[in-house]
Design a protein around this motif. Structure first.
Motif, PDB file in Angstrom:
ATOM      1  N   GLY A 157       0.823  -1.210   0.000  1.00 28.06           N
ATOM      2  CA  GLY A 157       0.000   0.000   0.000  1.00 28.06           C
ATOM      3  C   GLY A 157       0.846   1.244   0.000  1.00 28.06           C
ATOM      4  O   GLY A 157       1.743   1.403   0.842  1.00 28.06           O
ATOM      5  N   LYS A 160      -7.416   3.757   1.080  1.00 26.25           N
ATOM      6  CA  LYS A 160      -7.826   2.759   0.080  1.00 26.25           C
ATOM      7  C   LYS A 160      -8.759   3.379  -0.967  1.00 26.25           C
ATOM      8  O   LYS A 160      -9.288   4.481  -0.783  1.00 26.25           O
ATOM      9  CB  LYS A 160      -8.513   1.572   0.755  1.00 26.25           C
ATOM     10  CG  LYS A 160      -9.907   1.858   1.258  1.00 26.25           C
ATOM     11  CD  LYS A 160     -10.581   0.560   1.678  1.00 26.25           C
ATOM     12  CE  LYS A 160     -11.985   0.827   2.190  1.00 26.25           C
ATOM     13  NZ  LYS A 160     -12.717  -0.386   2.540  1.00 26.25           N
ATOM     14  N   THR A 214      -1.491   1.005   3.579  1.00 25.09           N
ATOM     15  CA  THR A 214      -2.820   1.426   3.105  1.00 25.09           C
ATOM     16  C   THR A 214      -3.779   0.272   3.371  1.00 25.09           C
ATOM     17  O   THR A 214      -3.403  -0.893   3.220  1.00 25.09           O
ATOM     18  CB  THR A 214      -2.794   1.716   1.586  1.00 25.09           C
ATOM     19  OG1 THR A 214      -1.657   2.516   1.290  1.00 25.09           O
ATOM     20  CG2 THR A 214      -4.055   2.441   1.126  1.00 25.09           C
ATOM     21  N   TRP A 224      -6.111  -1.330   1.918  1.00 25.40           N
ATOM     22  CA  TRP A 224      -6.804  -1.985   0.802  1.00 25.40           C
ATOM     23  C   TRP A 224      -7.467  -3.277   1.276  1.00 25.40           C
ATOM     24  O   TRP A 224      -6.830  -4.087   1.965  1.00 25.40           O
ATOM     25  CB  TRP A 224      -5.796  -2.307  -0.316  1.00 25.40           C
ATOM     26  CG  TRP A 224      -5.353  -1.116  -1.105  1.00 25.40           C
ATOM     27  CD1 TRP A 224      -4.170  -0.452  -0.988  1.00 25.40           C
ATOM     28  CD2 TRP A 224      -6.092  -0.443  -2.139  1.00 25.40           C
ATOM     29  NE1 TRP A 224      -4.113   0.598  -1.884  1.00 25.40           N
ATOM     30  CE2 TRP A 224      -5.288   0.620  -2.601  1.00 25.40           C
ATOM     31  CE3 TRP A 224      -7.348  -0.640  -2.723  1.00 25.40           C
ATOM     32  CZ2 TRP A 224      -5.690   1.487  -3.612  1.00 25.40           C
ATOM     33  CZ3 TRP A 224      -7.745   0.225  -3.729  1.00 25.40           C
ATOM     34  CH2 TRP A 224      -6.927   1.277  -4.162  1.00 25.40           C
TER      35      TRP A 224
END
Ligand code: UDX
Ligand code: ADP
Length: 480
Positions: free
Chosen positions: A331, A336, A420, A422
């Motif tokens: 990330g 996200k 991140t 995600w």
């Protein structure tokens, strides 16, 4: 028919105009930009920004009542309402360097509007700008008006990336600030008429110009402050054995506080929070309010502290050195569901690890290698200029490789840093990852998304922000 033009086809201008076009089929909406590649991308199947739902909206309207063009002058001249959504970087030199907004692009847009206009215009501030910018713009326009009437409105955008289309379709509020003169009120009514085509009237707030401008800075400062507050608690949780998720849940149940925006993280990023707070700080200082300025400055300082703290956790856990070790970075975007990397905490974390000579293998589902290399080598604040004015493609940082798969990134790595949140990172096969890593294998979760117990059972040493510490980390210093 009211003709609408937006100067600046970026993260704000593009989605906002697409939704206006969708909801106002009788209005013609044209988005103009000086960047040829950007406009070409808006006219292609590969839009220049990744935003869930955006492609659908653009496909429905493009060529009907939504157009993208580089012919700034013609479309500005022909429009009745002109939104201005251009870059407002932080100044890097001169008065207010490091804090004040650089209004170069705004000023040149305003001068262009004055030059080419032949009929009355409503000019709408869409980019976040310091309080009283409207007044300055008004001066530029009226001193060059050739008898044309310009009404300036402030209509700050509150959309968040990743949810922009939903935020635009169903906003908490639309804010329109204008002059308290009859002409100002008339202009407010015209813009209100645009939004009223899909936003309930009670959600359209009208104020004076300064209140609208300041409200945007204040809203972002309040939001960022919540994150710094919970992040400061995360440090204390690690020191005491409390769990920041449980604390945030308990605190957020108080209806006066509310549950949203209390997720502890490696730090906030994005194009707005830091810039807007720096702006606010500068305005306070200029108005002789150093105590207020210092209060807001702390929100940024805690954010920087949080990023440093994360790097220190990584380095100190791994025998106080990451030199020559492969570290997987999962990330890079600042949150996200976006490919945007502006002010992402990943930049500072990667720079911190590179400072200790780590080798980084980076994977982000939406960010490409060129962007990552640019971000890691770019100077602070350079990101916020139009792309063609940013430093040209840098020589890539040798110790950084960018790969297109999480398993590739983690192969033979000593540690994984999740930067991140995600969704796909929650579903990875962590046993497979563990089997292919060096041992001891570490996971540093900067977004609190992994199943800690499951990972510990596999054999990982796991660090999560603000959670009870792994036995391994207990004796390691948290702050350098
Ligand atoms: C923000 C404001 O939300 C929006 O109203 C304004 O118009 C622009 O700035 P944006 O920067 O797109 O939007 O995203 P946002 O969802 O606010 O997230 C900002 C940062 O805070 C991200 O890095 C995110 O990961 C972080 N964050 C957010 C946290 O760390 N914890 C949280 O609880 C929420
Ligand atoms: P935001 O997130 O606020 O939308 P972006 O950086 O994504 O910011 O977009 C700003 C856009 O404004 C860029 O595409 C840039 O090329 C454009 N721009 C800057 N100055 C001008 C100008 N004078 N005329 C037209 N477009 C401009």
């Amino acid at each position: 028919m009211v003709k609408i033009c937006c100067i600046g086809a970026g993260y704000v201008g593009g989605p906002t105009m697409a939704v206006i076009a969708l909801k106002c089929p009788s209005n013609q909406v044209i988005v103009v930009d000086i960047s040829v590649p950007r406009i070409t991308a808006w006219n292609s199947d590969q839009l220049p920004i990744y935003e869930p739902g955006l492609e659908d909206v653009v496909k429905q309207c493009r060529g009907k009542n939504l157009f993208f063009s580089t012919d700034v002058e013609q479309h500005v001249a022909e429009s009745d309402i002109i939104f201005v959504s251009v870059n407002t970087p932080t100044k890097t030199r001169g008065l207010g360097a490091g804090k004040a907004a650089d209004l170069t692009y705004w000023e040149s847009a305003a001068r262009l509007i004055a030059d080419v206009s032949k009929s009355n215009k409503i000019v709408v501030e869409k980019s976040t700008v310091p309080v009283k910018t409207a007044e300055a713009i008004e001066k530029i326009l009226t001193h060059n008006s050739k008898g044309i009437n310009f009404q300036i409105l402030s209509n700050p955008e509150f959309l968040a990336e990743g949810t922009a289309i939903q935020d635009l379709l169903n906003p908490d509020r639309v804010l329109i600030g204008g002059r308290e003169t009859p002409e100002g009120q008339k202009a407010i009514k015209v813009l209100k008429g645009v939004y009223a085509q899909w936003v309930p009237e009670d959600r359209i707030i009208t104020t004076n110009l300064w209140s609208a401008e300041l409200s945007k800075l204040a809203a972002n400062a309040f939001l960022a402050q919540r994150i710094s507050s919970v992040n400061s608690m995360s440090a204390l949780c690690e020191a005491t054995g409390a769990d920041v998720t449980q604390v945030a849940h308990a605190v957020g149940k108080d209806t006066r506080i509310g549950p949203r925006f209390l997720n502890a993280s490696v730090g906030f990023g994005g194009s707005c929070f830091q810039k807007d707070i720096l702006n606010l700080v500068y305005i306070c200082e200029c108005n002789g309010l150093p105590e207020v300025a210092n209060y807001w400055k702390q929100v940024i300082e805690v954010n920087d502290y949080q990023k440093n703290r994360f790097v220190n956790r990584v380095v100190s856990s791994m025998f106080n050195t990451v030199s020559g070790k492969k570290i997987a970075i999962l990330g890079f975007a600042f949150k996200k569901d976006t490919g945007d990397t502006r002010e992402t905490p990943a930049i500072d974390v990667c720079k911190g690890l590179l400072g200790d000579n780590a080798h980084l293998s980076i994977f982000d589902p939406q960010v490409n290698e060129d962007q990552i290399q640019r971000d890691i080598s770019m100077k602070k604040f350079d990101w916020d200029h139009p792309r063609h004015l940013q430093p040209s493609s840098p020589t890539s940082v040798k110790q950084v490789s960018v790969v297109w798969d999480a398993y590739e990134a983690t192969k033979n790595a000593h540690a994984v840093c999740i930067l991140t949140e995600w969704d796909e990172f929650k579903k990875l096969d962590y046993q497979r990852i563990y089997d292919n890593m060096q041992k001891p294998a570490f996971v540093f979760d900067g977004r609190n998304i992994v199943d800690v117990e499951k990972l510990r059972k596999i054999g990982f040493i796991v660090y999560c922000i603000g959670k009870p510490l792994d036995q391994w980390l207990k004796d390691m210093p948290a702050v350098a």
